[in-house]
Design an enzyme around this catalytic site. Structure first.
Site, PDB file in Angstrom:
ATOM      1  N   GLU A   1       0.845  -1.202   0.000  1.00  0.00           N
ATOM      2  CA  GLU A   1       0.000   0.000   0.000  1.00  0.00           C
ATOM      3  C   GLU A   1       0.880   1.252   0.000  1.00  0.00           C
ATOM      4  O   GLU A   1       1.820   1.361   0.791  1.00  0.00           O
ATOM      5  CB  GLU A   1      -0.889  -0.023   1.236  1.00  0.00           C
ATOM      6  CG  GLU A   1      -1.835   1.156   1.360  1.00  0.00           C
ATOM      7  CD  GLU A   1      -2.665   1.082   2.636  1.00  0.00           C
ATOM      8  OE1 GLU A   1      -3.630   1.876   2.748  1.00  0.00           O
ATOM      9  OE2 GLU A   1      -2.371   0.249   3.515  1.00  0.00           O
TER      10      GLU A   1
ATOM     11  N   CYS B   1      -5.221  -3.096   2.517  1.00  0.00           N
ATOM     12  CA  CYS B   1      -5.233  -3.009   3.967  1.00  0.00           C
ATOM     13  C   CYS B   1      -6.347  -3.873   4.546  1.00  0.00           C
ATOM     14  O   CYS B   1      -6.416  -5.058   4.258  1.00  0.00           O
ATOM     15  CB  CYS B   1      -5.332  -1.553   4.405  1.00  0.00           C
ATOM     16  SG  CYS B   1      -4.951  -1.301   6.154  1.00  0.00           S
TER      17      CYS B   1
ATOM     18  N   LYS C   1      -9.688   1.437  -3.583  1.00  0.00           N
ATOM     19  CA  LYS C   1     -10.150   0.854  -2.327  1.00  0.00           C
ATOM     20  C   LYS C   1     -11.606   1.231  -2.069  1.00  0.00           C
ATOM     21  O   LYS C   1     -11.980   2.401  -2.170  1.00  0.00           O
ATOM     22  CB  LYS C   1      -9.261   1.339  -1.176  1.00  0.00           C
ATOM     23  CG  LYS C   1      -9.565   0.673   0.165  1.00  0.00           C
ATOM     24  CD  LYS C   1      -8.585   1.138   1.232  1.00  0.00           C
ATOM     25  CE  LYS C   1      -8.837   0.431   2.556  1.00  0.00           C
ATOM     26  NZ  LYS C   1      -7.916   0.898   3.614  1.00  0.00           N
TER      27      LYS C   1
END
Length: 534
Positions: free
Chosen positions: A291, A402, A352
Site C-alpha cells: 500500500e 489493507c 479501495k
C-alpha cells in the site's frame, strides 16, 4: 454488590482470554501453542465463562452489564494497538488516546451488552432447556458480531471465528464463513457449559452431551479442500482439481519508518529509490508492492519516474501490482493499486472500497478529533464493490487494500460468476502504523481466514509485515521476517473451485446468517416450549 463484583471480574477475564485467543501475543507459549498463533480452545473457554456469568445473572440488566464488561475487555485487548497509531505517530496526548481506544471498545461493546441482556431476560435464573439456551446464546452472540461488523461502516476486527483457523472447527469457514464459524464455536461453548452443569444432576445430561458430540462428528466429517500437488520447476505434476496453474511472484517489503513514510526529505525519496530499484531488477512473472509503495500521485513523481515504471513492464513477461494514490483535486483521490503488464491499452486501476474511519475518511462531526493528531489524513473516494480482476498469465488477480480483507462478504461479490471469479487474492497493506504489535499477526490471520472461506491463495505485500504467501488451505508457505527490508520470492497456485460459502455469500451476502439468528431469537421469545416444565 459483593456477588456482582466477582461475576464482573469473571466476565472481564473471559473477555481478556478471548483477545489472547485470536493471536497469542507473548514470546513464551505453553506446549501446543505458538507465539502469534490463534488458540481455538482458549476462545471456547472464554465463551464458556461468558455463558456462565450470564446464566447466573439475577436480572436482565445485570446480564447486560456482564455482557458489556466481557466485550469491553475483549475489544480493548484485541485492538489496544490503536494507541500506537494515535499517540506514537499521531502525537495525541496519552490520556486522550487511552480514552479514545477504551471509548471505541465501550461503544462497540454495547452490541454484546444488549445481547447479554436479552439472553438474561429469556434464560437467566429460569428453567430453560439447556439445548435451547445454548442455541439462543449462539444466535445472540452472532447477532452482536454481525452488528459490530456492519453498523457505522463496521469494525469486525477480532471476530471470534478467527481463533478457529486450526483445530476441530477449521473446516467450517468454507461452508459458513467466519461469522458462521463463530456461531458454531458459541454453540459448542454453551453446550459444554450445559454439559458440565448437567453432570452434577442425576438426569438431563444426555441432551447437551449429544449436542457436543454432534458438533464434533460434523466438524470431523466436513469435507475440506484438496491438497495441492507438488510442483517441479515450471511444470505442474498432474493438474490438481480446481487448479488454475502456478505463478512465480516477488513481494516487496520496504520497511519505511512510519514517521518518515510521507516526509518529502526522508521516507518519500527512500521509497521511490528502493522500490524503483527492485522493480527494475525483478525477474518473476509478477511483482507486488505494498500500500502506497509509491507515496506520491503520478503527476507529483520526479520527472521520468512514471514513464520508467510503464516502460519497464511494457514488454517482456513480467507484470506488477503497486500501491499508489490516484486522482486529482477536482475528481477526488483514491487509495489505489495499479497494474502494469505488456500489451495493455491502459493502466489497470483498483480503488479501495472499504475506507478506514478517521484514516481515509472523517466521520461527520469528528473533524475536531482528527485535527488533534499529526497524521496525513484525507477524505478519499470509494471504489466500487466487485471491481474487475487483473488478468495475467491465466490468473485473475483480485487486489484488496489493507483491512478490506476483513470484509469477506464484499470480497465474495466477485464470485457470482465463476468465469470471472478471482483465482488469487492480492492484499497490499501498511500496518506500520501499529508498530511491532500483535496487529501484524491478527491481520495475517484475517487473510488466512479469507483463504479458507474462498479456497483461494493470498499473496500479501506489506510495508513492515506480514509479507507472505498463503495457500488455499490458509497455510503460510513463504514469509519474510517482520520489520525488515527485503524481497520475498515464491510460487502460488491459483484456484478455481467455488466453495459453498463463496456461492451463497456472492448471491445473498450475509442475509442468511442474519435471518437464521433473528429467527432463533424470535422462536425463543414466541415458543412456549422454551422453558422446562416445573
Amino acid at each position: 454488590m459483593t456477588r456482582r463484583a466477582p461475576a464482573l471480574v469473571l466476565a472481564a477475564l473471559g473477555g481478556g482470554l478471548h483477545a489472547l485467543a485470536l493471536a497469542w501475543p507473548f514470546a513464551w507459549a505453553p506446549p501446543g501453542m505458538s507465539p502469534g498463533q490463534p488458540v481455538w480452545w482458549l476462545q471456547v473457554l472464554s465463551l464458556v465463562l461468558l455463558a456462565g456469568v450470564l446464566q447466573r445473572a439475577p436480572t436482565w440488566p445485570q446480564a447486560a452489564l456482564r455482557g458489556w464488561v466481557f466485550a469491553l475487555a475483549m475489544l480493548t485487548g484485541t485492538f489496544w494497538w490503536l494507541y500506537i497509531s494515535m499517540h506514537t505517530y499521531g502525537g495525541l496526548a496519552a490520556p486522550l488516546t487511552v480514552a479514545a481506544v477504551v471509548g471505541l471498545a465501550g461503544f462497540l461493546a454495547v452490541y454484546y451488552g444488549v445481547a447479554g441482556g436479552v439472553y438474561g431476560a429469556l434464560c437467566a435464573k429460569r428453567r430453560v432447556h439447556p439445548v435451547w439456551a445454548a442455541v439462543l446464546f449462539a444466535a445472540l452472540w452472532t447477532l452482536a458480531e454481525l452488528l459490530r461488523g456492519h453498523w457505522f461502516t463496521g469494525f469486525p476486527w477480532g471476530a471470534s471465528g478467527y481463533a478457529h483457523l486450526d483445530g476441530p472447527l477449521a473446516a467450517w469457514p468454507r461452508y459458513v464463513g467466519v461469522y458462521g464459524t463463530g456461531a458454531v464455536a458459541a454453540l459448542l461453548s454453551a453446550s459444554v457449559l450445559a454439559l458440565l452443569g448437567a453432570l452434577a444432576q442425576p438426569r438431563g445430561w444426555w441432551a447437551p452431551a449429544l449436542t457436543v458430540l454432534t458438533l464434533g462428528v460434523v466438524s470431523w466429517c466436513l469435507p475440506g479442500p484438496a491438497e495441492p500437488l507438488a510442483r517441479t520447476g515450471s511444470i505442474v505434476a498432474g493438474p490438481p482439481p480446481g487448479s488454475a496453474g502456478w505463478l512465480d511472484v516477488t513481494l516487496l517489503q520496504g520497511n519505511i519508518p512510519q514517521d518518515e513514510k510521507f516526509q518529502p526529505g526522508k521516507g518519500v525519496p527512500d521509497a521511490l529509490h528502493w522500490y524503483g530499484q527492485q522493480l527494475m531488477a525483478v525477474d518473476t512473472s509478477l511483482v507486488v508492492g505494498p500500500e502506497t509503495a509509491v507515496p506520491l500521485l503520478p503527476g507529483d513523481l520526479p520527472p521520468g519516474y512514471w514513464d520508467m515504471l510503464q516502460n519497464r513492464f511494457a514488454k517482456g513477461d513480467g507484470a506488477a501490482l503497486l500501491g499508489i494514490p490516484l486522482g486529482n483535486l477536482e475528481a477526488g483521490y483514491t487509495n489505489s493499486v495499479i497494474g502494469l503488464k505488456p500489451g495493455q491499452p491502459a493502466v489497470y486501476e483498483y480503488a479501495k472500497h472499504h475506507l478506514v474511519p478517521f484514516g481515509e475518511f472523517i466521520p461527520l462531526g469528528f473533524r475536531w478529533f482528527t485535527e488533534l493528531m499529526h497524521i496525513p489524513l484525507g477524505d478519499f473516494n470509494r471504489g466500487a464493490v466487485g471491481q474487475p480482476s487483473f488478468d495475467w498469465q491465466g490468473q485473475r488477480l483480485a487486489p484488496n487494500i489493507c483491512y478490506e480483507d476483513l470484509f469477506g462478504e464484499e470480497l465474495g461479490a466477485r464470485f457470482r460468476n465463476p468465469a470471472t471469479a478471482p483465482t488469487i487474492f492480492v492484499n497490499v497493506s501498511n500496518i506500520g502504523w501499529f508498530g511491532n504489535s500483535v496487529a501484524i499477526d491478527q491481520h495475517l490471520h484475517i487473510s488466512r481466514m479469507r483463504a479458507r472461506e474462498f479456497e483461494r491463495p493470498f499473496v500479501r505485500a506489506t510495508n513492515t509485515g506480514a509479507t507472505v504467501v498463503i495457500d488455499h488451505l490458509g497455510r503460510v508457505t513463504y514469509a519474510l521476517p517482520r520489520l525488515t527490508r527485503g524481497v520475498l520470492v515464491g510460487t502460488v497456485e491459483g484456484r478455481t473451485v467455488t466453495t459453498p460459502f463463496a456461492w451463497w455469500v456472492s448471491r445473498f451476502g450475509l442475509v442468511p446468517l442474519w435471518l437464521l439468528a433473528l429467527g432463533l431469537v424470535a422462536a425463543a421469545v414466541l415458543v412456549r416450549g422454551l422453558r422446562l416444565p416445573r
